[in-house]
Design an enzyme around this catalytic site. Structure first.
Site, PDB file in Angstrom:
ATOM      1  N   LYS A  54      34.920  -3.773  38.590  1.00 39.73           N
ATOM      2  CA  LYS A  54      34.470  -2.720  37.680  1.00 39.73           C
ATOM      3  C   LYS A  54      35.369  -2.638  36.450  1.00 39.73           C
ATOM      4  CE  LYS A  54      32.405   0.070  41.362  1.00 39.73           C
ATOM      5  NZ  LYS A  54      32.481   1.332  42.131  1.00 39.73           N
ATOM      6  N   CYS A  70      37.768   2.227  40.061  1.00 44.77           N
ATOM      7  CA  CYS A  70      37.977   2.761  41.410  1.00 44.77           C
ATOM      8  C   CYS A  70      36.761   2.482  42.273  1.00 44.77           C
ATOM      9  CB  CYS A  70      38.203   4.269  41.382  1.00 44.77           C
ATOM     10  SG  CYS A  70      39.698   4.806  40.566  1.00 44.77           S
ATOM     11  N   ASP A  71      37.001   2.383  43.579  1.00 41.68           N
ATOM     12  CA  ASP A  71      35.891   2.315  44.521  1.00 41.68           C
ATOM     13  C   ASP A  71      36.365   2.871  45.851  1.00 41.68           C
ATOM     14  OD1 ASP A  71      33.038   1.098  44.749  1.00 41.68           O
ATOM     15  OD2 ASP A  71      34.029   0.670  46.653  1.00 41.68           O
ATOM     16  N   SER A  72      35.505   3.652  46.503  1.00 42.43           N
ATOM     17  CA  SER A  72      35.868   4.286  47.774  1.00 42.43           C
ATOM     18  C   SER A  72      34.880   3.930  48.874  1.00 42.43           C
ATOM     19  CB  SER A  72      35.885   5.812  47.623  1.00 42.43           C
ATOM     20  OG  SER A  72      36.800   6.227  46.649  1.00 42.43           O
TER      21      SER A  72
END
Length: 197
Positions: A54, A70-72
């Site tokens: 990203k 960010c990624d969760s």
């Protein structure tokens, strides 16, 4: 040296609000990266690679900027969960999660385009889910809130009443670890207080 423009490579309103709460007014530039291109059974690797993709997609658009990706995901009993596709999936997920403990993992990538430097980190927070009834689960799914969240719950919303406690960074569960961001900025030679002027 002045603080560069801060770019959030995410359309997440929760991440934007977290940054604003510590005095960073980000430029939002959603990456629109197709997350299905990345597959991994290792949740740490998965969130780090997704966050990196990203940030890397957005960073070429800015000459002098700090670009954050960010990624969760939520890992429960060895299963990795992102956002549920529909209310039925959210209900099934909650029936598995209730009374259980999960790991909420967020990958953080910060690219300094002026220095051509990139940091890749992961923060993990343990989440203890309440042993809620089917009725409570169905009512929560009906609000639509869990459809927008990794792990099918929002700690900053109605989902907070369905969580008994967390062990670790609170803001990480919302989508971005603010203490980790402060360390990453420092590693790149910036202070978070520089954004307060």
């Amino acid at each position: 040296m002045g603080i560069p423009q801060f770019v959030l490579a995410s359309a997440s309103p929760a991440r934007k609000r977290l940054l604003q709460s510590i005095g960073i007014e980000p430029t939002v530039c959603a990456s629109n990266f197709d997350e299905s291109q990345v597959q991994s059974r290792d949740p740490v690797l998965l969130v780090q690679v997704l966050a990196q993709r990203k940030a890397e997609r957005v960073s070429p658009k800015f000459d002098s900027a700090l670009v954050m990706g960010c990624d969760s995901v939520l890992a429960v009993n060895g299963q990795i969960h992102g956002k549920p596709a529909n209310p039925q999936e959210a209900i099934l997920r909650w029936q598995e999660m209730r009374g259980n403990i999960g790991d909420l993992l967020t990958g953080h990538v910060l690219i300094d385009t002026s220095k051509n430097r990139m940091l890749v980190k992961c923060q993990i927070t343990k989440v203890y889910f309440a042993n809620v009834s089917d009725r409570e689960i169905e009512a929560y799914a009906a609000t639509g809130e869990p459809l927008n969240c990794a792990g099918a719950f929002a700690l900053e919303g109605k989902g907070s009443v369905l969580v008994e406690k967390i062990d670790g960074c609170h803001s990480n569960v919302i989508g971005l670890s603010l203490p980790l961001l402060r360390h990453m900025l420092a590693d790149l030679g910036y202070g978070v207080t520089g954004f307060w002027n």
